[in-house]
Scaffold this active site. Structure first.
Site, PDB file in Angstrom:
ATOM      1  N   THR A  28       0.733  -1.356   0.110  1.00 47.53           N
ATOM      2  CA  THR A  28      -0.139   0.037  -0.177  1.00 47.53           C
ATOM      3  C   THR A  28       0.933   1.264   0.084  1.00 47.53           C
ATOM      4  O   THR A  28       1.737   1.402   0.821  1.00 47.53           O
ATOM      5  CB  THR A  28      -1.018  -0.127   1.402  1.00 47.53           C
ATOM      6  OG1 THR A  28      -2.031  -0.919   0.899  1.00 47.53           O
ATOM      7  CG2 THR A  28      -1.684   1.279   1.458  1.00 47.53           C
TER       8      THR A  28
ATOM      9  N   HIS B 116      -7.860 -10.673  -1.050  1.00 50.27           N
ATOM     10  CA  HIS B 116      -7.075 -10.287   0.073  1.00 50.27           C
ATOM     11  C   HIS B 116      -7.772 -11.078   1.321  1.00 50.27           C
ATOM     12  O   HIS B 116      -9.179 -10.341   1.888  1.00 50.27           O
ATOM     13  CB  HIS B 116      -6.967  -8.670   0.296  1.00 50.27           C
ATOM     14  CG  HIS B 116      -5.984  -8.253   1.360  1.00 50.27           C
ATOM     15  ND1 HIS B 116      -5.638  -8.974   2.402  1.00 50.27           N
ATOM     16  CD2 HIS B 116      -5.358  -7.199   1.547  1.00 50.27           C
ATOM     17  CE1 HIS B 116      -4.620  -8.363   3.197  1.00 50.27           C
ATOM     18  NE2 HIS B 116      -4.633  -7.026   2.528  1.00 50.27           N
TER      19      HIS B 116
ATOM     20  N   ASN C 175      -4.509  -9.969   7.017  1.00 48.15           N
ATOM     21  CA  ASN C 175      -4.315  -8.936   7.609  1.00 48.15           C
ATOM     22  C   ASN C 175      -5.707  -8.213   8.321  1.00 48.15           C
ATOM     23  O   ASN C 175      -5.560  -7.040   8.583  1.00 48.15           O
ATOM     24  CB  ASN C 175      -3.456  -7.734   6.872  1.00 48.15           C
ATOM     25  CG  ASN C 175      -2.331  -8.349   6.417  1.00 48.15           C
ATOM     26  OD1 ASN C 175      -1.937  -9.500   7.001  1.00 48.15           O
ATOM     27  ND2 ASN C 175      -1.606  -7.846   5.234  1.00 48.15           N
TER      28      ASN C 175
ATOM     29  N   TYR D 212      -8.686  -7.726   7.516  1.00 52.57           N
ATOM     30  CA  TYR D 212      -9.519  -7.172   6.841  1.00 52.57           C
ATOM     31  C   TYR D 212     -10.705  -8.017   6.590  1.00 52.57           C
ATOM     32  O   TYR D 212     -10.863  -9.017   7.375  1.00 52.57           O
ATOM     33  CB  TYR D 212      -8.782  -6.642   5.415  1.00 52.57           C
ATOM     34  CG  TYR D 212      -8.011  -5.584   5.568  1.00 52.57           C
ATOM     35  CD1 TYR D 212      -8.140  -4.351   6.059  1.00 52.57           C
ATOM     36  CD2 TYR D 212      -6.545  -5.895   5.191  1.00 52.57           C
ATOM     37  CE1 TYR D 212      -6.995  -3.464   6.231  1.00 52.57           C
ATOM     38  CE2 TYR D 212      -5.282  -5.170   5.548  1.00 52.57           C
ATOM     39  CZ  TYR D 212      -5.698  -3.945   6.081  1.00 52.57           C
ATOM     40  OH  TYR D 212      -4.855  -2.962   6.186  1.00 52.57           O
TER      41      TYR D 212
ATOM     42  N   ARG E 136      -4.743 -14.508  -0.459  1.00 52.45           N
ATOM     43  CA  ARG E 136      -3.548 -14.350   0.731  1.00 52.45           C
ATOM     44  C   ARG E 136      -4.073 -14.561   2.011  1.00 52.45           C
ATOM     45  O   ARG E 136      -5.269 -13.897   2.242  1.00 52.45           O
ATOM     46  CB  ARG E 136      -2.990 -12.883   0.602  1.00 52.45           C
ATOM     47  CG  ARG E 136      -1.501 -12.754   1.496  1.00 52.45           C
ATOM     48  CD  ARG E 136      -1.187 -11.257   1.119  1.00 52.45           C
ATOM     49  NE  ARG E 136       0.341 -11.092   1.259  1.00 52.45           N
ATOM     50  CZ  ARG E 136       0.778 -10.123   1.877  1.00 52.45           C
ATOM     51  NH1 ARG E 136       0.460  -9.023   2.363  1.00 52.45           N
ATOM     52  NH2 ARG E 136       2.408 -10.407   2.069  1.00 52.45           N
TER      53      ARG E 136
ATOM     54  N   ASN F 130      -4.346  -5.320  12.660  1.00 53.11           N
ATOM     55  CA  ASN F 130      -5.513  -4.764  12.479  1.00 53.11           C
ATOM     56  C   ASN F 130      -6.557  -5.316  13.803  1.00 53.11           C
ATOM     57  O   ASN F 130      -7.828  -5.315  13.570  1.00 53.11           O
ATOM     58  CB  ASN F 130      -6.168  -4.845  11.412  1.00 53.11           C
ATOM     59  CG  ASN F 130      -5.270  -3.689  10.379  1.00 53.11           C
ATOM     60  OD1 ASN F 130      -5.201  -2.480  10.648  1.00 53.11           O
ATOM     61  ND2 ASN F 130      -5.157  -4.206   9.110  1.00 53.11           N
TER      62      ASN F 130
ATOM     63  N   ARG G  74       8.914  -5.092   1.693  1.00 54.74           N
ATOM     64  CA  ARG G  74       9.500  -3.712   1.778  1.00 54.74           C
ATOM     65  C   ARG G  74      10.883  -3.539   1.069  1.00 54.74           C
ATOM     66  O   ARG G  74      11.161  -2.427   0.576  1.00 54.74           O
ATOM     67  CB  ARG G  74       9.695  -3.459   3.229  1.00 54.74           C
ATOM     68  CG  ARG G  74       8.493  -2.876   4.053  1.00 54.74           C
ATOM     69  CD  ARG G  74       8.336  -2.679   5.509  1.00 54.74           C
ATOM     70  NE  ARG G  74       8.636  -4.206   5.942  1.00 54.74           N
ATOM     71  CZ  ARG G  74       8.641  -4.293   7.266  1.00 54.74           C
ATOM     72  NH1 ARG G  74       8.447  -3.464   8.142  1.00 54.74           N
ATOM     73  NH2 ARG G  74       8.791  -5.565   7.638  1.00 54.74           N
TER      74      ARG G  74
HETATM   75  C1  8OZ Z   1      -0.019  -1.039   5.555  1.00 57.28           C
HETATM   76  C2  8OZ Z   1      -0.909   0.147   5.312  1.00 57.28           C
HETATM   77  C3  8OZ Z   1      -2.016   0.146   4.900  1.00 57.28           C
HETATM   78  C4  8OZ Z   1      -2.759  -1.053   4.263  1.00 57.28           C
HETATM   79  C5  8OZ Z   1      -2.174  -4.753   4.544  1.00 57.28           C
HETATM   80  C6  8OZ Z   1      -3.301  -3.555   2.689  1.00 57.28           C
HETATM   81  O1  8OZ Z   1      -1.549  -4.777   5.509  1.00 57.28           O
HETATM   82  C7  8OZ Z   1      -2.541  -3.586   3.662  1.00 57.28           C
HETATM   83  C8  8OZ Z   1      -1.883  -2.262   4.216  1.00 57.28           C
HETATM   84  C9  8OZ Z   1      -0.578  -2.134   4.985  1.00 57.28           C
HETATM   85  O2  8OZ Z   1      -2.701  -5.786   3.724  1.00 57.28           O
END
Ligand code: 8OZ
Length: 364
Positions: free
Chosen positions: A27, A176, A179, A181, A228, A236, A318
């Site tokens: 991102t 996705h 993480n 979401y 993923r 989060n 990264r």
């Molecule tokens: C970092 C900042 C904002 C979103 C993820 C899409 O962790 C992200 C994300 C990473 O999968």
């Protein structure tokens, strides 16, 4: 005997990848008006096209699915047209590129939602996390629980987004499911206390992720569908009481759907690999197609894991930001440049398309 290396071609479904190095989705918060990819995105991805496979950044499937400022979408014609420039730039350099399809669920803020609505979630439980909005980090908003009759619409948004991605020239999509979401929120009981067919048992909590995957497979084909997951990542604010059983089940079902790859964030996303006990080999054994490993890989660790058969492809995140020629640097064991944290999220060309390759640096 021929030892496998990271730098040999690899067959992913119907695609030949030039090596086993994958650009992980990153991102960068640089989308323009209408959440169209940045005018610099084609250059940025083109610069990284020597990766065997590029996975483009998390991209919302609807406005409801957006959780951060200036992230791109794949639900309008202008967005599709913007992404087409990116896929053309990557293909012109012989690269392959998938798009990551994203619904953030509760990791959002009312200022990003239509008419200031509450973000949606499996249950009305606020995540303990922050989002980047209005040029600063803010607590996420209180979500509302999705009604049962809203879920088919979300599945359909993923389906349409997959079709849009193919129309934009992508070689495939990555769902996705990681993480913290939406799909991970449903899978993990720290975020999901529903009492209907989408909560409670392992099967019920997996249902939305599997329905989305089946719909995407139906729309664009299993050979173009990856996913993923991050079974033990607390990113989060998600938690699970039974990650091994939950993700063993999910991966068995994903395998049955025949999708082309499983991309696993091993450990805490961007953090320690050993955050919690988990048998990733169990996922590897259950999934017959390509296994992409991610999280804190170095050349040495990737090489040894490849030799042991623990993964097929390795996703680097990264390190790719400041090293567009990461593949070449790994191959020649060259030093890696450090990224500038100030230009990681948001902004324009600086810290995005101006990191030099080794060849650029030595020419100066
Ligand atoms: C970092 C900042 C904002 C979103 C993820 C899409 O962790 C992200 C994300 C990473 O999968």
């Amino acid at each position: 005997m021929t030892d496998k290396t990271l730098f040999d071609p690899y067959t992913l479904g119907s695609l030949t990848l030039s090596n086993r190095v994958v650009l992980a989705p990153l991102t960068r918060n640089r989308a323009g008006t209408g959440f169209v990819p940045s005018e610099f995105a084609a250059t940025y991805y083109g610069q990284r096209a020597s990766a065997g496979l590029l996975i483009a950044e998390a991209t919302q499937i609807s406005q409801q699915g957006q959780g951060y400022q200036d992230t791109p979408g794949i639900y309008t014609q202008a967005q599709i047209d913007g992404w087409r420039e990116v896929t053309a730039a990557v293909h012109a350099k012989g690269g392959r590129i998938f798009l990551q399809l994203w619904h953030v669920g509760r990791v959002s803020h009312v200022d990003l939602q239509e008419s200031g609505a509450a973000p949606v979630a499996p249950s009305a439980i606020r995540a303990e996390t922050k989002t980047f909005v209005n040029n600063g980090f803010m607590d996420v908003s209180e979500p509302r629980a999705l009604a049962l009759d809203e879920l088919p619409g979300i599945v359909n948004d993923f389906r349409q987004a997959a079709a849009n991605a193919i129309a934009a020239g992508f070689d495939g999509v990555e769902i996705h499911g990681a993480n913290g979401y939406l799909l991970d929120q449903f899978a993990k009981d720290g975020a999901n206390v529903r009492t209907d067919a989408y909560g409670g048992s392992i099967e019920n909590r997996a249902r939305l992720m599997l329905e989305v995957t089946a719909a995407v497979v139906d729309e664009i084909g299993a050979e173009r569908t990856g996913i993923r997951i991050s079974p033990v990542s607390p990113t989060n604010g998600v938690s699970s009481s039974d990650p091994q059983a939950q993700f063993d089940y999910i991966v068995d079902q994903l395998d049955a759907l025949g999708i082309v790859y499983l991309h696993v964030v091993e450990g805490a996303t961007g953090g320690p690999r050993d955050v919690a006990p988990f048998d990733f080999d169990s996922l590897r054994r259950r999934f017959k197609n390509t296994y992409i490993a991610n999280n804190g890989y170095s050349l040495g660790l990737a090489t040894s894991q490849l030799a042991e058969g623990k993964a097929d492809l390795f996703a680097f995140g990264r390190p790719f930001i400041a090293n567009p020629d990461l593949v070449e640097r790994l191959k020649t064991d060259a030093p890696l440049a450090a990224l500038n944290p100030a230009t990681l999220f948001g902004g324009g060309a600086a810290g995005y398309i101006d990191y030099p390759t080794l060849a650029d640096s030595s020419a100066q």
